[in-house]
Write a protein that holds these residues in place. Structure first.
Motif, PDB file in Angstrom:
ATOM      1  N   TRP A   5      28.952 -35.971 -43.856  1.00  0.00           N
ATOM      2  CA  TRP A   5      30.250 -35.415 -44.187  1.00  0.00           C
ATOM      3  C   TRP A   5      30.171 -34.010 -44.811  1.00  0.00           C
ATOM      4  CZ3 TRP A   5      31.683 -40.241 -47.649  1.00  0.00           C
ATOM      5  CH2 TRP A   5      31.329 -41.412 -46.947  1.00  0.00           C
ATOM      6  N   LYS A  61      29.910 -31.353 -50.978  1.00  0.00           N
ATOM      7  CA  LYS A  61      29.717 -31.577 -49.535  1.00  0.00           C
ATOM      8  C   LYS A  61      30.103 -30.355 -48.686  1.00  0.00           C
ATOM      9  CE  LYS A  61      29.864 -36.646 -49.518  1.00  0.00           C
ATOM     10  NZ  LYS A  61      28.600 -37.085 -48.965  1.00  0.00           N
ATOM     11  N   GLY A  84      27.299 -34.056 -55.532  1.00  0.00           N
ATOM     12  CA  GLY A  84      28.583 -34.666 -55.836  1.00  0.00           C
ATOM     13  C   GLY A  84      28.546 -35.499 -57.107  1.00  0.00           C
ATOM     14  N   ALA A  85      27.519 -36.333 -57.231  1.00  0.00           N
ATOM     15  CA  ALA A  85      27.448 -37.213 -58.400  1.00  0.00           C
ATOM     16  C   ALA A  85      27.434 -36.396 -59.692  1.00  0.00           C
ATOM     17  CB  ALA A  85      26.217 -38.106 -58.312  1.00  0.00           C
ATOM     18  N   ASP A 138      38.518 -36.942 -57.044  1.00  0.00           N
ATOM     19  CA  ASP A 138      37.206 -36.716 -56.452  1.00  0.00           C
ATOM     20  C   ASP A 138      37.421 -36.338 -54.984  1.00  0.00           C
ATOM     21  OD1 ASP A 138      34.806 -36.930 -55.163  1.00  0.00           O
ATOM     22  OD2 ASP A 138      34.203 -38.809 -56.112  1.00  0.00           O
ATOM     23  N   TYR A 155      34.006 -45.143 -54.700  1.00  0.00           N
ATOM     24  CA  TYR A 155      32.623 -44.636 -54.649  1.00  0.00           C
ATOM     25  C   TYR A 155      32.633 -43.217 -55.202  1.00  0.00           C
ATOM     26  CZ  TYR A 155      28.062 -43.109 -53.104  1.00  0.00           C
ATOM     27  OH  TYR A 155      26.771 -42.628 -53.086  1.00  0.00           O
ATOM     28  N   HIS A 156      31.846 -43.003 -56.245  1.00  0.00           N
ATOM     29  CA  HIS A 156      31.810 -41.665 -56.834  1.00  0.00           C
ATOM     30  C   HIS A 156      30.384 -41.150 -57.036  1.00  0.00           C
ATOM     31  CE1 HIS A 156      36.144 -41.671 -57.321  1.00  0.00           C
ATOM     32  NE2 HIS A 156      36.052 -42.880 -57.830  1.00  0.00           N
TER      33      HIS A 156
HETATM   34  C1  LIG Z   1      33.910 -39.456 -52.912  1.00  0.00           C
HETATM   35  C2  LIG Z   1      32.478 -39.176 -53.252  1.00  0.00           C
HETATM   36  N1  LIG Z   1      32.148 -38.861 -54.503  1.00  0.00           N
HETATM   37  C3  LIG Z   1      30.878 -38.586 -54.858  1.00  0.00           C
HETATM   38  C4  LIG Z   1      29.863 -38.634 -53.943  1.00  0.00           C
HETATM   39  C5  LIG Z   1      28.458 -38.343 -54.365  1.00  0.00           C
HETATM   40  O1  LIG Z   1      28.012 -37.139 -53.813  1.00  0.00           O
HETATM   41  P1  LIG Z   1      26.451 -36.862 -53.698  1.00  0.00           P
HETATM   42  O2  LIG Z   1      25.918 -37.824 -52.674  1.00  0.00           O
HETATM   43  O3  LIG Z   1      26.344 -35.440 -53.253  1.00  0.00           O
HETATM   44  O4  LIG Z   1      25.860 -37.104 -55.044  1.00  0.00           O
HETATM   45  C6  LIG Z   1      30.167 -38.966 -52.613  1.00  0.00           C
HETATM   46  C7  LIG Z   1      29.097 -39.068 -51.591  1.00  0.00           C
HETATM   47  O5  LIG Z   1      29.274 -39.579 -50.522  1.00  0.00           O
HETATM   48  C8  LIG Z   1      31.507 -39.261 -52.257  1.00  0.00           C
HETATM   49  O6  LIG Z   1      31.860 -39.611 -51.007  1.00  0.00           O
END
Ligand SMILES: Cc1ncc(COP(=O)(O)O)c(C=O)c1O
Length: 442
Positions: A59, A286, A118-119, A257, A151-152
């Motif tokens: 993504w 992303k 992202g996290a 998010d 999911y975050h």
């Molecule tokens: C909505 C959402 N938040 C946070 C994340 C985490 O991002 P990352 O994998 O770059 O840590 C993702 C990853 O898919 C996500 O879809």
């Protein structure tokens, strides 16, 4: 002996690389594809076989692999400044990017804090929310609310507001408890109920919780419009509007998010624009760097920023990552935003989306498919009576049909780059149908 054969790369990778989100033993049966190069929507392996990247490489990839415009910007940046620390120093790409992002929110979210993944952005938003309340004398606001199926991310703090058992359960003892509210997932609407009804019901669940304990809650975190990692669960924009009102009424921060759904993925640049609301914190990652480099960020309002602004160092937000605001990543993001501007990408995507939706009708009407759904540049459907290994078998069959797709459980989805031409769109639809039929036939 032929050097650098495909099978050699596979063997070397399996010996030394621990692949993400993978039970490594599954690679005894599931293929591992060593990618040699990428061009446009395609990835190419060491034997010259190609794969349409129908999920934008988790993504992230918006404008194709080896995009000439992003490449040129990065090459220029590489000869100018590859990196400089962002504490005590600043630089042109990070300033320009922050200004452009602020303008995209009509300057409502005028302060941007940077990280890499992202996290990390989610961790920052959670910490900032708590710290801002504390700086305002409300240190009792320590709890976070997330949605069922949310999911975050997978760091300890982000996992605490994630509700996907597969990722969370093993680490349960390490995680802080959070409050979980009903998801507005439109698939759960009862007979005769609409997606708006589901939005109202789910918002009522938030209200119930806020009435009970808003004085203890710092923030609610939501993936706006599409809860992606749980299986592309889509909801009506009304939900965001109602939750924004509840947050205002009960003094709770709203964290949106947009890591997966931002950057045009749902049809508007930010998903929350469709509800006509802005959050207190907006997380982006992303697609923002075009899928080139790790970059994440948290945008926030002036009131939040001002709550940290003081003579007292401990009131400041003392959070950092070594690569915070990396100039190459910011420059990739600027090139990405420039493509949005120059090509009127959102309008062009509407045309592409209509064509792909039409081409996918045989799947939408398929007897073994339910809940065919689409928002912007996301398509998903659920396989009826899928076997437990459906996702792995689908992936393996897809690569035989020149497709990179990884269903989530029994949910098949597409999140392609925004550069597909008509032939690629039609091929994607036809091949997905062929793969689905083959997998369902066992
Ligand atoms: C909505 C959402 N938040 C946070 C994340 C985490 O991002 P990352 O994998 O770059 O840590 C993702 C990853 O898919 C996500 O879809």
């Amino acid at each position: 002996m032929e050097l650098n054969k495909q099978s050699d790369w596979v063997a070397r990778s399996l010996r030394s690389v621990w692949h993400p989100c993978t039970q490594m033993q599954h690679h005894e049966t599931v293929p591992l594809i060593p990618v040699k190069s990428g061009k446009g929507a395609w990835l190419v392996d060491h034997e010259g076989r190609r794969y349409l990247d129908a999920i934008s490489s988790w993504w992230v990839n918006l404008f194709g692999h080896a995009n000439p415009r992003i490449n040129a910007a990065l090459k220029d940046q590489l000869d100018t400044l590859e990196h400089a620390m962002l504490a005590g120093f600043t630089h042109e790409p990070v300033i320009e990017l922050s200004e452009k992002l602020s303008a995209l929110t009509g300057h409502v979210l005028g302060h941007t804090f940077y990280a890499s993944d992202g996290a990390s952005a989610v961790e920052i938003a959670l910490k900032m929310s708590f710290h801002s309340w504390r700086n305002n004398g409300k240190s009792g606001k320590q709890e976070f609310v997330c949605l069922k199926g949310s999911y975050h991310g997978e760091t300890i703090g982000a996992l605490a507001v994630t509700d996907v058992a597969l990722f969370k359960d093993a680490y349960g003892p390490l995680l802080r408890a959070s409050q979980t509210v009903m998801s507005p997932d439109a698939r759960n609407a009862a007979e005769g109920e609409t997606a708006e009804d589901m939005a109202r019901k789910a918002a009522a669940d938030v209200e119930r919780l806020f009435l009970e304990r808003a004085d203890k809650i710092a923030a609610i975190i939501i993936e706006p419009l599409v809860q992606c990692a749980t299986g592309m669960a889509m909801h009506d924009p009304l939900y965001l509007k109602l939750v924004r009102e509840l947050c205002d009424r009960h003094s709770v921060h709203l964290i949106l998010d947009e890591i997966a759904v931002g950057c045009g993925r749902t049809g508007t640049f930010f998903a929350c624009e469709q509800a006509g609301v802005w959050p207190d914190f907006l997380c982006l990652s992303k697609g923002i760097s075009g899928g080139y480099l790790p970059l994440s960020l948290v945008m926030t309002r002036d009131e939040i920023y001002q709550s940290f602004y003081s003579n007292d160092v401990t009131r400041g937000f003392l959070h950092s990552h070594s690569y915070t605001g990396n100039p190459l990543a910011c420059r990739a993001a600027l090139a990405t935003l420039q493509i949005f501007e120059e090509d009127d990408v959102l309008a062009a995507n509407r045309v592409k989306a209509a064509r792909l939706t039409a081409a996918l009708q045989p799947l939408a009407q398929h007897q073994q498919v339910r809940h065919f759904r689409q928002r912007g540049m996301i398509w998903a459907f659920d396989a009826i009576d899928a076997t437990p290994d459906f996702s792995r078998r689908f992936f393996a069959t897809a690569v035989e049909h020149e497709l990179l797709m990884r269903p989530i459980g029994s949910t098949v989805y597409m999140m392609p780059p925004y550069i597909l031409n008509d032939e690629e769109i039609d091929g994607l639809a036809a091949n997905t149908l062929a793969v689905f039929n083959q997998v369902m036939a066992g």
